[in-house]
Design an enzyme around this catalytic site. Sequence first.
Site, mmCIF file in Angstrom:
data_model
loop_
_atom_site.group_PDB
_atom_site.id
_atom_site.type_symbol
_atom_site.label_atom_id
_atom_site.label_comp_id
_atom_site.label_asym_id
_atom_site.label_seq_id
_atom_site.Cartn_x
_atom_site.Cartn_y
_atom_site.Cartn_z
ATOM 1 N N LYS A 248 39.815 23.087 -46.759
ATOM 2 C CA LYS A 248 39.117 23.377 -45.499
ATOM 3 C C LYS A 248 37.637 23.590 -45.790
ATOM 4 O O LYS A 248 37.268 24.444 -46.587
ATOM 5 C CB LYS A 248 39.709 24.642 -44.849
ATOM 6 C CG LYS A 248 38.867 25.212 -43.686
ATOM 7 C CD LYS A 248 39.528 26.455 -43.064
ATOM 8 C CE LYS A 248 38.603 27.112 -42.018
ATOM 9 N NZ LYS A 248 39.191 28.329 -41.425
ATOM 10 N N LYS A 260 33.436 34.624 -32.187
ATOM 11 C CA LYS A 260 33.780 35.826 -32.957
ATOM 12 C C LYS A 260 32.832 36.966 -32.601
ATOM 13 O O LYS A 260 31.694 36.713 -32.194
ATOM 14 C CB LYS A 260 33.620 35.523 -34.455
ATOM 15 C CG LYS A 260 34.689 34.632 -35.047
ATOM 16 C CD LYS A 260 34.429 34.424 -36.534
ATOM 17 C CE LYS A 260 35.479 33.520 -37.159
ATOM 18 N NZ LYS A 260 36.829 34.127 -37.195
ATOM 19 N N ASP A 271 33.553 29.948 -45.124
ATOM 20 C CA ASP A 271 34.755 29.338 -44.548
ATOM 21 C C ASP A 271 34.991 27.913 -45.066
ATOM 22 O O ASP A 271 35.878 27.208 -44.599
ATOM 23 C CB ASP A 271 34.662 29.361 -43.011
ATOM 24 C CG ASP A 271 36.020 29.479 -42.349
ATOM 25 O OD1 ASP A 271 36.966 29.921 -43.019
ATOM 26 O OD2 ASP A 271 36.134 29.099 -41.173
ATOM 27 N N ASP A 330 38.791 29.268 -32.280
ATOM 28 C CA ASP A 330 38.561 29.935 -33.568
ATOM 29 C C ASP A 330 39.684 29.637 -34.564
ATOM 30 O O ASP A 330 39.561 29.923 -35.752
ATOM 31 C CB ASP A 330 38.424 31.443 -33.338
ATOM 32 C CG ASP A 330 37.838 32.163 -34.540
ATOM 33 O OD1 ASP A 330 37.318 31.479 -35.437
ATOM 34 O OD2 ASP A 330 37.900 33.404 -34.568
ATOM 35 N N ARG A 334 43.046 24.859 -39.137
ATOM 36 C CA ARG A 334 44.284 24.062 -39.106
ATOM 37 C C ARG A 334 44.049 22.721 -38.414
ATOM 38 O O ARG A 334 44.697 21.723 -38.740
ATOM 39 C CB ARG A 334 45.404 24.879 -38.440
ATOM 40 C CG ARG A 334 45.179 25.209 -37.004
ATOM 41 C CD ARG A 334 46.044 26.378 -36.525
ATOM 42 N NE ARG A 334 45.557 27.667 -37.013
ATOM 43 C CZ ARG A 334 46.116 28.829 -36.740
ATOM 44 N NH1 ARG A 334 47.215 28.895 -35.994
ATOM 45 N NH2 ARG A 334 45.622 29.957 -37.205
#
Length: 482
Positions: A248, A260, A271, A330, A334
């Site tokens: 990712k 967020k 991230d 958010d 996935r």
Amino acid sequence: MKINFAKAHDFSTLKNGVAVLVFTEEQAKKANIKAVKFAKENFDFSGKSNQSFLVSENGKLIGIVGAGSEKKLDELALNKVGSKIVALANGAKIKNVSVFFDLKNAADAAAKIAFGAALQSYRFNKYFEDKKKDKAFHLESLTVTAPDAAKAEKEYAPLKILADNIFFTRDLVSEPSNVLNPESYAEICKTLSKEGLEVQVFGEAEMKKLGMGSLLGVGQGSEFESKMVIFKWNGGKKGEAPLAFVGKGVTFDTGGISIKPSANMEDMKTDMAGSAVVVGLMRNLAQRKAKVNVIGAIGLVENMPSGTAQRPGDVVRSMSGQTIEVINTDAEGRLVLADVLHYTNTKFKPKFIVDLATLTGAIIVALADVYAGLFCNDDDLAKKIESCGTKTGERAWRLPIGAEYDEMINSDIADMKNVGSGRGAGSITAAQFLKRFVGETKWAHLDIAGVAWKGKGDAMAVKGASGYGVRLLNELVKTYEK
Ligand code: BES
Ligand code: ZN
Ligand code: ZN
């Protein structure tokens, strides 16, 4: 920090820098050296692995470090000795250190001590205009002495490469998102072709052609073009099915329209840690010329809120044909992985796929920064990953997957939704989502949201980006090399 190896000699003849003496518990009991006796009497030194002291003798400083019991002196324990030495020297602002020890397989032990020291010496200090403002003073040179210094140096060679690639990963993860975005990241990836990797970069037009609506939806609010990068390392037999690693790479995760809260949002520059592990791993496999075929695949996007961003409730079509209702923008990791996993699986038909992602806050609640969450559809692969984790200190804890959890991501209007119903098992429902994109292929998912960044730092990783996964997966790859 420079690491050297030198022929072992009597520590009292050392001319420059501070001598650090290493003792196991068994050796500490018998040791007759003045400085050690002093440490035993005054500091209760007994050779335990968490003990390190500086003692002054005739106006000279001597370092004393415990290595723990001889019975437990495995690779990690030796790494820890090296790490302790660096922490001790940094704490006392010592510039040069020479290490002395008397252990079995001395060359091998020297290399492992050096590796632990190297990992602890890492700093991300490129943004200090004056490097001296980096308050964590660091040791300039470390010399490890051994009877056969040349052999120690040779044993250290692959570990030096590995440390350098762990640093490559840590650098990427530490880089702020105004510098590292999907476009600049893809450029960095391209430069790795000089290591002997095949590197292929897909832009939005190419991904659109492939039907990657799931990945593209996440990036559509960003000024930067989304990318997918495929690395190939062909070190094995021609035609042999590759191993595949998928990461990712969300270069910044604002949450998108499901934005967020601002507290700690800056952490979301990390991230992309899963992708950085894949990049560091591939670079390491190329540099050490691993005898196996490996694919690395990363999805690079920035998750931003804007007039063009995707909305909660949107339905996207993934490359696999399965449709997804985006309940929460958010839960974007996935969505990115769905298309990269499907592409990797159908294009390369790998022996297995391991994906890495800073996927859920829930895994931090469950495991903190100690274990990564491991989800797997194959018991043998799971056991292998667990045992490589124990060996390297990059540990993974297996959590369940199953039909009851799979059901939680069914949607009323599409094939699935991107969050689970109910409040529970957030990390598991995320894994179930990924599982729907790997078919029957052996697959493992490592949720590294907790371990990718160390708030405090530990023996193997200083505070900050850990590089968790490079060492673990390098070890896993080794088990597939002839
Ligand atoms: N990148 C985050 C997960 C994360 C959280 C990583 C904290 C590192 C530290 C991920 O994209 C995310 O936001 N996940 C959501 C999912 C939820 C909306 C179902 C989460 O965990 O809250
Ligand atoms: Zn998110
Ligand atoms: Zn995210």
